[in-house]
Scaffold this active site. Structure first.
Site, PDB file in Angstrom:
ATOM      1  N   HIS A 131      87.061  13.975  11.797  1.00 64.65           N
ATOM      2  CA  HIS A 131      87.036  15.372  12.255  1.00 64.65           C
ATOM      3  C   HIS A 131      86.277  15.569  13.555  1.00 64.65           C
ATOM      4  O   HIS A 131      86.369  16.628  14.167  1.00 64.65           O
ATOM      5  CB  HIS A 131      86.397  16.258  11.176  1.00 64.65           C
ATOM      6  CG  HIS A 131      87.012  16.075   9.836  1.00 64.65           C
ATOM      7  ND1 HIS A 131      86.469  15.265   8.864  1.00 64.65           N
ATOM      8  CD2 HIS A 131      88.155  16.565   9.316  1.00 64.65           C
ATOM      9  CE1 HIS A 131      87.247  15.280   7.803  1.00 64.65           C
ATOM     10  NE2 HIS A 131      88.274  16.054   8.047  1.00 64.65           N
TER      11      HIS A 131
ATOM     12  N   CYS B  48      89.426  11.332  15.387  1.00 64.51           N
ATOM     13  CA  CYS B  48      90.836  11.138  15.761  1.00 64.51           C
ATOM     14  C   CYS B  48      90.999  11.386  17.262  1.00 64.51           C
ATOM     15  O   CYS B  48      90.489  12.374  17.794  1.00 64.51           O
ATOM     16  CB  CYS B  48      91.718  12.105  14.972  1.00 64.51           C
ATOM     17  SG  CYS B  48      93.444  12.017  15.484  1.00 64.51           S
TER      18      CYS B  48
ATOM     19  N   GLU C  38      85.869  20.065  11.907  1.00 66.18           N
ATOM     20  CA  GLU C  38      86.475  19.897  13.241  1.00 66.18           C
ATOM     21  C   GLU C  38      86.064  21.034  14.177  1.00 66.18           C
ATOM     22  O   GLU C  38      85.793  20.816  15.365  1.00 66.18           O
ATOM     23  CB  GLU C  38      88.008  19.839  13.121  1.00 66.18           C
ATOM     24  CG  GLU C  38      88.663  19.591  14.477  1.00 66.18           C
ATOM     25  CD  GLU C  38      90.182  19.666  14.435  1.00 66.18           C
ATOM     26  OE1 GLU C  38      90.786  19.235  13.435  1.00 66.18           O
ATOM     27  OE2 GLU C  38      90.761  20.163  15.415  1.00 66.18           O
TER      28      GLU C  38
ATOM     29  N   THR D 102      93.339  21.277  15.288  1.00 65.08           N
ATOM     30  CA  THR D 102      94.571  20.473  15.258  1.00 65.08           C
ATOM     31  C   THR D 102      95.429  20.712  14.014  1.00 65.08           C
ATOM     32  O   THR D 102      96.590  20.319  13.994  1.00 65.08           O
ATOM     33  CB  THR D 102      94.221  18.972  15.283  1.00 65.08           C
ATOM     34  OG1 THR D 102      93.357  18.706  14.181  1.00 65.08           O
ATOM     35  CG2 THR D 102      93.574  18.567  16.582  1.00 65.08           C
TER      36      THR D 102
ATOM     37  N   CYS E 258      98.404  19.116  16.027  1.00 69.18           N
ATOM     38  CA  CYS E 258      98.846  17.735  16.249  1.00 69.18           C
ATOM     39  C   CYS E 258     100.247  17.482  15.696  1.00 69.18           C
ATOM     40  O   CYS E 258     100.757  18.259  14.890  1.00 69.18           O
ATOM     41  CB  CYS E 258      97.834  16.766  15.659  1.00 69.18           C
ATOM     42  SG  CYS E 258      98.046  16.541  13.910  1.00 69.18           S
TER      43      CYS E 258
ATOM     44  N   SER F 165      90.981  20.309   2.449  1.00 70.18           N
ATOM     45  CA  SER F 165      91.802  19.743   3.525  1.00 70.18           C
ATOM     46  C   SER F 165      92.587  20.870   4.191  1.00 70.18           C
ATOM     47  O   SER F 165      93.455  21.494   3.566  1.00 70.18           O
ATOM     48  CB  SER F 165      92.762  18.692   2.937  1.00 70.18           C
ATOM     49  OG  SER F 165      93.866  18.517   3.786  1.00 70.18           O
TER      50      SER F 165
ATOM     51  N   SER G 171      95.711  13.638   4.650  1.00 71.24           N
ATOM     52  CA  SER G 171      94.665  12.743   4.130  1.00 71.24           C
ATOM     53  C   SER G 171      94.939  12.306   2.692  1.00 71.24           C
ATOM     54  O   SER G 171      94.059  11.717   2.053  1.00 71.24           O
ATOM     55  CB  SER G 171      93.295  13.422   4.250  1.00 71.24           C
ATOM     56  OG  SER G 171      93.360  14.762   3.834  1.00 71.24           O
TER      57      SER G 171
HETATM   58  S1  SF4 Z   1      95.898  15.540  11.188  1.00 72.45           S
HETATM   59 FE1  SF4 Z   1      96.327  15.156  13.369  1.00 72.45          FE
HETATM   60  S2  SF4 Z   1      94.368  15.497  14.415  1.00 72.45           S
HETATM   61 FE2  SF4 Z   1      93.919  15.283  12.221  1.00 72.45          FE
HETATM   62  S3  SF4 Z   1      93.481  13.112  11.942  1.00 72.45           S
HETATM   63 FE3  SF4 Z   1      95.669  13.361  11.585  1.00 72.45          FE
HETATM   64  S4  SF4 Z   1      96.656  12.929  13.573  1.00 72.45           S
HETATM   65 FE4  SF4 Z   1      94.485  13.330  13.952  1.00 72.45          FE
END
Ligand code: SF4
Length: 319
Positions: A84, A106, A136, A174, A204, A232, A276
């Site tokens: 994050h 990331c 984040e 993101t 993202c 999450s 995740s």
């Molecule tokens: S959700 Fe997107 S910003 Fe978050 S870890 Fe995964 S690729 Fe990276």
């Protein structure tokens, strides 16, 4: 002789893409590789990614999860920052304590940090679209001095912003809902017509792809199961995407958490997973559905993904 009760039929659509994104794969690989190179204990600040199953698996291998750097002893064992991202103050504290740190932020979160810094350097007022309290968001706001970034999470927040006092730019978390964010950006543009947008979308690719797949599948079914943790952000957004389509949606940590009552009478269901959530959890959901229903399984693919992020140099070079 009593007849075997027949199971009701259930059409199950698996959304694709679903589950792990490139940033999560990289973060977990970083921890695994650090364990391999340096041996346990390896310290990780905050959950490496928001998933209990991932955290418990790593804990069993010798990872110690901490919330504050002061919980990590000085020495040769690494302290890893989660996917994050972290505020600058955390990096400075680690440096002051001479901790050996490895950053699993990331790269797509780092990109947002850089955009916020670029706005700041140009003397702009900065707006961050995101959810207060999310790690984040704390990390992105923490790239700049206190007060430099204003957080908005709704159109009401945009309306409450002070009038334009000069150059202004925005960045976003993101893992937001694409639809909600479009509305907030539109409100920002109405209030501040000359506002600078990020050069490329901040939400993202993984968030976008999972939401699009969930939306397309939700339109074909009566209910949706999202596998993911309650904390999450991208998993919560997947549940909201399904609900926006008018579907009953449940966010479950694992198969044990399925609300079977809510599925009574349902004959079609979509299953997706936050970025995740490990695929093994999805497998167990499908197994659990198969125990109660005569299922037909399909996959609805709306995008293909091949993105991968390299590990930090220190983990690539050390054998
Ligand atoms: S959700 Fe997107 S910003 Fe978050 S870890 Fe995964 S690729 Fe990276």
């Amino acid at each position: 002789m009593s007849a075997t009760p027949t199971r009701p039929s259930l059409r199950v659509i698996l959304c694709a893409p679903r589950g792990f994104c490139a940033g999560v794969v990289r973060a977990i690989d970083i921890v695994e590789r650090a364990l391999q190179i340096y041996g346990p204990p390896v310290y990780v600040r905050h959950e490496i990614v928001h998933n209990k199953c991932v955290v418990e698996t790593l804990r069993a291998k010798g990872v110690v999860f901490i919330e504050e750097l002061k919980e990590a002893p000085q020495g040769k064992q690494p302290v890893i920052f989660s996917a994050h991202g972290v505020a600058k103050a955390v990096l400075e504290e680690a440096k002051a304590r001479d901790l050996f740190t490895i950053d699993a932020t990331c790269p797509l979160v780092t990109k947002v940090h850089r955009e916020a810094q670029a706005h700041f350097k140009r003397g702009r007022r900065i707006i961050l679209i995101g959810h207060g309290g999310h790690p984040e968001v704390i990390g992105t706001m923490g790239q700049l001095p206190p007060g430099a970034v204003a957080l908005v999470g709704s159109i009401e927040d945009v309306e409450a912003l002070a009038p334009d006092g000069g150059d202004i730019g925005y960045v976003t978390q993101t893992t937001l809902s694409m639809d909600d964010t479009l509305e907030i950006v539109a409100a920002l543009k109405r209030r501040f017509p000359s506002i600078h947008a990020p050069p490329m979308e901040d939400i993202c690719y993984a968030t976008t792809n999972r939401q699009e797949a969930a939306k397309a599948a939700a339109r074909q079914v009566e209910a949706v199961i999202v596998v993911g943790a309650a904390n999450s952000s991208n998993s919560q957004r997947l549940r909201e995407v399904a609900e926006r389509e008018g579907r009953a949606a449940q966010l479950v940590a694992d198969a044990r958490a399925i609300d079977w009552r809510a599925l009574e009478g349902v004959r079609s269901i979509a299953v997706t997973a936050g970025a995740s959530a490990p695929e093994a959890l999805v497998d167990r959901i499908v197994e659990a559905l198969g125990e109660r229903y005569a299922i037909t399984l399909e996959t609805l693919t709306t995008a293909s993904e091949s993105r991968a992020f390299p590990l930090p140099h220190i983990l690539r070079e050390t054998v």
